[in-house]
Design a protein around this motif. Structure first.
Motif, PDB file in Angstrom:
ATOM      1  N   GLY A 121      -0.708  -5.246  62.847  1.00 37.04           N
ATOM      2  CA  GLY A 121      -1.255  -5.822  64.067  1.00 37.04           C
ATOM      3  C   GLY A 121      -2.134  -4.861  64.837  1.00 37.04           C
ATOM      4  N   ASP A 122      -2.619  -3.808  64.169  1.00 35.79           N
ATOM      5  CA  ASP A 122      -3.506  -2.852  64.848  1.00 35.79           C
ATOM      6  C   ASP A 122      -4.868  -3.481  65.145  1.00 35.79           C
ATOM      7  OD1 ASP A 122      -1.513  -0.937  64.654  1.00 35.79           O
ATOM      8  OD2 ASP A 122      -2.262  -0.175  62.732  1.00 35.79           O
ATOM      9  N   VAL A 123      -5.301  -4.408  64.293  1.00 33.76           N
ATOM     10  CA  VAL A 123      -6.545  -5.151  64.520  1.00 33.76           C
ATOM     11  C   VAL A 123      -6.258  -6.636  64.340  1.00 33.76           C
ATOM     12  CG1 VAL A 123      -8.065  -3.261  63.847  1.00 33.76           C
ATOM     13  CG2 VAL A 123      -7.272  -4.878  62.108  1.00 33.76           C
ATOM     14  N   ASP A 124      -7.082  -7.482  64.987  1.00 29.02           N
ATOM     15  CA  ASP A 124      -6.907  -8.940  64.908  1.00 29.02           C
ATOM     16  C   ASP A 124      -7.598  -9.514  63.678  1.00 29.02           C
ATOM     17  OD1 ASP A 124      -5.408  -9.197  67.343  1.00 29.02           O
ATOM     18  OD2 ASP A 124      -7.276  -8.781  68.415  1.00 29.02           O
ATOM     19  N   PHE A 125      -8.714  -8.938  63.306  1.00 27.95           N
ATOM     20  CA  PHE A 125      -9.352  -9.267  62.029  1.00 27.95           C
ATOM     21  C   PHE A 125     -10.249  -8.108  61.631  1.00 27.95           C
ATOM     22  CE2 PHE A 125     -12.138 -11.326  65.203  1.00 27.95           C
ATOM     23  CZ  PHE A 125     -13.413 -10.956  64.788  1.00 27.95           C
ATOM     24  N   TYR A 126     -10.700  -8.128  60.349  1.00 29.90           N
ATOM     25  CA  TYR A 126     -11.459  -7.001  59.818  1.00 29.90           C
ATOM     26  C   TYR A 126     -12.707  -7.517  59.120  1.00 29.90           C
ATOM     27  CZ  TYR A 126     -12.377  -2.475  57.650  1.00 29.90           C
ATOM     28  OH  TYR A 126     -12.955  -1.282  57.286  1.00 29.90           O
ATOM     29  N   VAL A 127     -13.854  -6.918  59.456  1.00 27.92           N
ATOM     30  CA  VAL A 127     -15.121  -7.275  58.798  1.00 27.92           C
ATOM     31  C   VAL A 127     -15.787  -5.975  58.358  1.00 27.92           C
ATOM     32  CG1 VAL A 127     -17.245  -8.612  58.927  1.00 27.92           C
ATOM     33  CG2 VAL A 127     -15.327  -9.209  60.427  1.00 27.92           C
ATOM     34  N   GLY A 128     -15.749  -5.679  57.055  1.00 27.38           N
ATOM     35  CA  GLY A 128     -16.348  -4.424  56.595  1.00 27.38           C
ATOM     36  C   GLY A 128     -16.303  -4.273  55.090  1.00 27.38           C
ATOM     37  N   THR A 129     -17.279  -4.889  54.390  1.00 28.12           N
ATOM     38  CA  THR A 129     -17.386  -4.800  52.925  1.00 28.12           C
ATOM     39  C   THR A 129     -16.003  -4.903  52.276  1.00 28.12           C
ATOM     40  OG1 THR A 129     -17.385  -2.348  52.968  1.00 28.12           O
ATOM     41  CG2 THR A 129     -19.508  -3.440  53.006  1.00 28.12           C
ATOM     42  N   TYR A 130     -15.291  -5.997  52.636  1.00 29.25           N
ATOM     43  CA  TYR A 130     -13.887  -6.157  52.266  1.00 29.25           C
ATOM     44  C   TYR A 130     -13.799  -7.197  51.149  1.00 29.25           C
ATOM     45  CZ  TYR A 130      -8.910  -5.821  53.639  1.00 29.25           C
ATOM     46  OH  TYR A 130      -7.568  -5.566  53.686  1.00 29.25           O
ATOM     47  N   SER A 131     -13.688  -6.750  49.919  1.00 30.17           N
ATOM     48  CA  SER A 131     -13.691  -7.657  48.774  1.00 30.17           C
ATOM     49  C   SER A 131     -12.404  -8.477  48.714  1.00 30.17           C
ATOM     50  CB  SER A 131     -13.857  -6.870  47.475  1.00 30.17           C
ATOM     51  OG  SER A 131     -15.120  -6.246  47.433  1.00 30.17           O
ATOM     52  N   ILE A 132     -12.558  -9.779  48.476  1.00 31.98           N
ATOM     53  CA  ILE A 132     -11.410 -10.678  48.329  1.00 31.98           C
ATOM     54  C   ILE A 132     -10.807 -10.477  46.944  1.00 31.98           C
ATOM     55  CG2 ILE A 132     -10.671 -13.089  48.286  1.00 31.98           C
ATOM     56  CD1 ILE A 132     -13.102 -13.739  50.058  1.00 31.98           C
ATOM     57  N   THR A 133      -9.541 -10.096  46.899  1.00 26.10           N
ATOM     58  CA  THR A 133      -8.844  -9.925  45.621  1.00 26.10           C
ATOM     59  C   THR A 133      -7.473 -10.572  45.713  1.00 26.10           C
ATOM     60  OG1 THR A 133      -7.753  -7.827  46.176  1.00 26.10           O
ATOM     61  CG2 THR A 133     -10.006  -7.696  45.308  1.00 26.10           C
ATOM     62  N   ASP A 134      -6.945 -10.969  44.558  1.00 25.97           N
ATOM     63  CA  ASP A 134      -5.610 -11.574  44.529  1.00 25.97           C
ATOM     64  C   ASP A 134      -4.547 -10.583  45.006  1.00 25.97           C
ATOM     65  OD1 ASP A 134      -6.628 -13.953  43.616  1.00 25.97           O
ATOM     66  OD2 ASP A 134      -6.261 -13.494  41.500  1.00 25.97           O
ATOM     67  N   ALA A 135      -4.706  -9.324  44.662  1.00 29.01           N
ATOM     68  CA  ALA A 135      -3.720  -8.321  45.078  1.00 29.01           C
ATOM     69  C   ALA A 135      -3.685  -8.202  46.599  1.00 29.01           C
ATOM     70  CB  ALA A 135      -4.057  -6.972  44.447  1.00 29.01           C
ATOM     71  N   ARG A 136      -4.855  -8.205  47.254  1.00 28.13           N
ATOM     72  CA  ARG A 136      -4.887  -8.102  48.724  1.00 28.13           C
ATOM     73  C   ARG A 136      -4.343  -9.363  49.373  1.00 28.13           C
ATOM     74  NH1 ARG A 136     -10.831  -5.217  48.629  1.00 28.13           N
ATOM     75  NH2 ARG A 136     -10.069  -3.071  48.479  1.00 28.13           N
ATOM     76  N   LYS A 137      -4.542 -10.513  48.744  1.00 35.15           N
ATOM     77  CA  LYS A 137      -4.054 -11.766  49.325  1.00 35.15           C
ATOM     78  C   LYS A 137      -2.534 -11.849  49.332  1.00 35.15           C
ATOM     79  CE  LYS A 137      -6.793 -14.635  46.989  1.00 35.15           C
ATOM     80  NZ  LYS A 137      -7.477 -15.872  46.562  1.00 35.15           N
ATOM     81  N   GLU A 138      -1.870 -10.952  48.651  1.00 38.95           N
ATOM     82  CA  GLU A 138      -0.413 -10.914  48.739  1.00 38.95           C
ATOM     83  C   GLU A 138       0.053 -10.356  50.085  1.00 38.95           C
ATOM     84  OE1 GLU A 138       1.033  -8.707  45.431  1.00 38.95           O
ATOM     85  OE2 GLU A 138       0.366 -10.188  43.941  1.00 38.95           O
ATOM     86  N   GLN A 139      -0.799  -9.581  50.769  1.00 40.94           N
ATOM     87  CA  GLN A 139      -0.433  -8.970  52.053  1.00 40.94           C
ATOM     88  C   GLN A 139      -1.143  -9.597  53.245  1.00 40.94           C
ATOM     89  OE1 GLN A 139       0.009  -4.538  52.093  1.00 40.94           O
ATOM     90  NE2 GLN A 139      -1.030  -4.661  50.118  1.00 40.94           N
ATOM     91  N   ILE A 140      -2.386 -10.075  53.027  1.00 45.61           N
ATOM     92  CA  ILE A 140      -3.199 -10.602  54.128  1.00 45.61           C
ATOM     93  C   ILE A 140      -3.886 -11.880  53.667  1.00 45.61           C
ATOM     94  CG2 ILE A 140      -3.592  -8.278  55.035  1.00 45.61           C
ATOM     95  CD1 ILE A 140      -6.512  -8.617  53.897  1.00 45.61           C
ATOM     96  N   ASP A 141      -4.625 -12.512  54.570  1.00 45.78           N
ATOM     97  CA  ASP A 141      -5.454 -13.656  54.199  1.00 45.78           C
ATOM     98  C   ASP A 141      -6.929 -13.319  54.419  1.00 45.78           C
ATOM     99  OD1 ASP A 141      -3.728 -15.648  53.224  1.00 45.78           O
ATOM    100  OD2 ASP A 141      -3.008 -16.063  55.248  1.00 45.78           O
TER     101      ASP A 141
END
Length: 294
Positions: A121-141
């Motif tokens: 909860g340090d940030v509300d959302f993140y915009v910065g060359t952030y590639s969508i991957t299945d591994a990351r979707k396990e922790q965030i949306d």
């Protein structure tokens, strides 16, 4: 103190039953730049979004960004001005939620710490060359993608290299130490000499000084360098991998994800204007990708 207030706000937000309403009116340009192609929405209500409820209670929205990528996410150390396609995308999303420039708190978060910053909860959302991957979707949306790119090549304006097919034993390619792009070159073009530096900016400086022949990483990052120095640099060829950039969100905040996806789909003209004002200076045309409502 902030986390305490946010926890309370989340509880209040869960009890509230409000409808999604966003009226695009108010201060042009998010309150900080009159040339921005969007306005700050007023009377925004977003039912079922704990992130929005907490930010509204605080009167501040916290956005994770990069600040070392010209054209995408860059902080001028002299003027303190933040510029770039990703930064303006972040401003647009914030404005759609009713937050002006003065209500945005940007935080530079390194790539390796992005998921944890959202989970904590340090940030509300993140915009910065952030590639969508299945591994990351396990922790965030992710909302989006808002941009699709891939590994590309940056060369000098007088270079004879037109694509990855022109890489030979006589052409040295540079990328960041330990990066996936430099490993891709070694795996797929084993005869091509490689050079590594800690940052892409060091590679670009060596390219300008004729110490090597090409720089490789995500093409969007390379376009940013070309837009910054079009008289010396150019992006050539087509991307030879695919990276889909998304807006990172706290896991399970479906209301916020739906809001941002709807914003992207309903306003292609604003997306194009943001691109033209930032990465468009490179001379490379940009096309908005379709949203993936996974």
């Amino acid at each position: 103190m902030r986390r305490t207030r946010r926890s309370a706000a989340i509880a209040l937000g869960a009890a509230a039953a409000v409808a999604l309403v966003g009226c695009a009116s108010g201060t042009p340009g998010g309150g900080g730049d009159s040339e921005q192609p969007f306005e700050v929405a007023t009377d925004v209500q977003l039912e079922g979004s704990p992130t929005f409820d907490a930010a509204s209670s605080d009167g501040t929205i916290r956005i994770g960004v990069k600040e070392d990528q010209p054209g995408l996410g860059y902080l001028d150390p002299v003027t303190g001005e933040r510029t770039g396609f990703d930064v303006d995308m972040a401003r647009w999303v914030a404005a759609s939620l009713g937050f002006s420039e003065e209500q945005i708190e940007f935080q530079a978060i390194p790539s390796a710490n992005r998921e944890q910053a959202l989970v904590n909860g340090d940030v509300d959302f993140y915009v910065g060359t952030y590639s969508i991957t299945d591994a990351r979707k396990e922790q965030i949306d992710f909302a989006g993608p808002y941009f699709v790119t891939g590994q590309g090549l940056l060369v000098g304006v007088d270079s004879e290299i037109a694509s990855e097919d022109d890489l030979t034993a006589d052409t040295t390619v540079c990328s960041a130490t330990g990066s996936t792009p430099i490993q891709n070159i070694r795996d797929n073009y084993p005869d091509v000499p490689t050079e590594e530096f800690d940052t892409y900016s060091q590679c670009v400086e060596a390219l300008i000084n004729d110490q090597l022949d090409a720089v490789t990483t995500d093409q969007a990052i390379l376009i940013g360098y070309a837009a910054q120095d079009p008289e010396q640099l150019q992006v050539v060829g087509e991307p030879f991998t695919e990276e889909r950039y998304g807006i990172g969100l706290p896991k399970g905040d479906d209301a916020l994800r739906e809001h941002i996806n709807a914003l992207l789909e309903a306003n292609p003209d604003i997306w194009q204007a943001i691109y033209d004002n930032t990465l468009g200076d490179s001379g490379v045309e940009g096309t908005q990708p379709e949203v993936d409502r996974y």
